[in-house]
Design an enzyme around this catalytic site. Structure first.
Site, PDB file in Angstrom:
ATOM      1  CE  LYS A 277     -14.231  -8.125  -9.891  1.00 31.19           C
ATOM      2  NZ  LYS A 277     -13.461  -6.981  -9.360  1.00 31.19           N
TER       3      LYS A 277
ATOM      4  N   GLY B 298     -11.086   2.237  -9.021  1.00 28.95           N
ATOM      5  CA  GLY B 298     -10.151   3.061  -8.269  1.00 28.95           C
ATOM      6  C   GLY B 298     -10.386   4.551  -8.370  1.00 28.95           C
TER       7      GLY B 298
ATOM      8  CB  ALA C 216     -15.442  -0.644  -9.926  1.00 26.53           C
ATOM      9  N   GLY C 217     -15.282   1.841  -7.777  1.00 22.11           N
ATOM     10  CA  GLY C 217     -15.575   3.263  -7.626  1.00 22.11           C
ATOM     11  C   GLY C 217     -16.059   3.684  -6.255  1.00 22.11           C
TER      12      GLY C 217
ATOM     13  CG  ASN D 101      -8.510  -3.496  -3.876  1.00 19.71           C
ATOM     14  OD1 ASN D 101      -7.972  -4.121  -4.776  1.00 19.71           O
ATOM     15  ND2 ASN D 101      -7.819  -3.181  -2.796  1.00 19.71           N
ATOM     16  CB  THR D 102      -8.894   1.738  -4.493  1.00 21.04           C
ATOM     17  OG1 THR D 102      -8.522   0.910  -5.593  1.00 21.04           O
ATOM     18  CG2 THR D 102      -7.944   2.916  -4.413  1.00 21.04           C
TER      19      THR D 102
END
Length: 258
Positions: A99, A160, A186-187, A208-209
């Site tokens: 990635k 995040g 993301a986001g 992830n987050t």
């Protein structure tokens, strides 16, 4: 339509990819990822402590016969740094999957389009399977596909940030023109964000987050699994067309008269 996800030479039953950063404990990390059903797990190679080979790092907590490792170049500010870390990752993991992240500015964490393109071109020539993280830029996405990237990974919003998908129209354009998988990355904050991405035709999402920092990460991992599955099934089933006015759902002819 096939329900399996094919990237390069591998096929997956899950369309959810997960990250390993920001977890409060290794136990929560492992259990939440297991609950998510994800098969691709991304690891920031530059943020591993490799100075002490006796000390356990994230790589030691997973059965890599069960998961596909996706090393990432998080923390790299230039194409040169990303290429260096990519080669380190290949030596460390034995995987040529990558990635690619090139992020020069820490205050907003937006990917560098020029650096990403330059690094991707070199890494593909060096035999890497490149999955580049990019802004939701349809022109750049097409250029990266043309040089041989295995996917494109446009952001939904800042890394995040938990803002959900703020780039929906641009991602739709990327999906319409792409002949490789599109992974929204993301986001994303909630399972409904993942469902929206899948409903518009994205091939996968990376989270992830939203899982790692949830009050109950294991439950959130499972919730994202269900959100991705529901969104994909909704896309495959084919939604009804939106209308400007109401349309009766029951018959309007042959009604019983008073």
């Amino acid at each position: 339509m096939s329900e399996s996800l094919k990237i390069a030479d591998k096929t997956f039953s899950s369309r959810l990819m997960v990250g390993t950063g920001k977890h409060r404990s290794h136990t929560e990390m492992v259990e939440s990822i297991a609950a998510s059903g994800a098969q691709i797990v991304t690891v920031a190679i530059r943020r591993l402590n490799l100075d002490n080979p006796k000390e356990k790092n994230i790589l030691d907590f997973f059965d890599w016969d069960k998961y596909t490792i996706l090393p990432n170049t998080a923390g790299c500010k230039t194409a040169k740094e990303a290429i260096f870390v990519a080669n380190l990752a290949r030596e460390l993991t034995g995987s040529n999957w990558l990635k690619l992240e090139v992020i020069p500015e820490g205050s907003h964490l937006m990917p560098d389009p020029v650096g990403t393109y330059e690094a991707a071109k070199q890494l593909i020539n060096d035999g890497f399977i490149v999955l580049p993280y990019i802004h939701a830029d349809p022109v750049l996405a097409q250029m990266l596909e043309q040089i041989g990237c295995a996917t494109v990974m446009p952001l939904g919003s800042g890394i995040g940030s938990g803002q959900g998908i703020q780039t929906l129209d641009e991602i739709k354009l990327i999906i319409q023109q792409a002949n490789i998988p599109v992974v929204v990355d993301a986001g994303l904050a909630t399972p409904s964000d993942a469902a929206i991405a899948m409903e518009i035709g994205a091939d996968a999402v990376l989270v992830n987050t939203a899982i790692a920092q949830a009050d109950e990460p294991i439950l959130m991992g499972e919730a994202f699994k269900l959100g991705v599955d529901a969104g994909r099934k909704g896309f495959t089933a084919g939604r009804i067309k939106a209308k400007r006015i109401a349309s009766a759902s029951s018959p309007t002819e042959g009604l019983v008269s008073s």
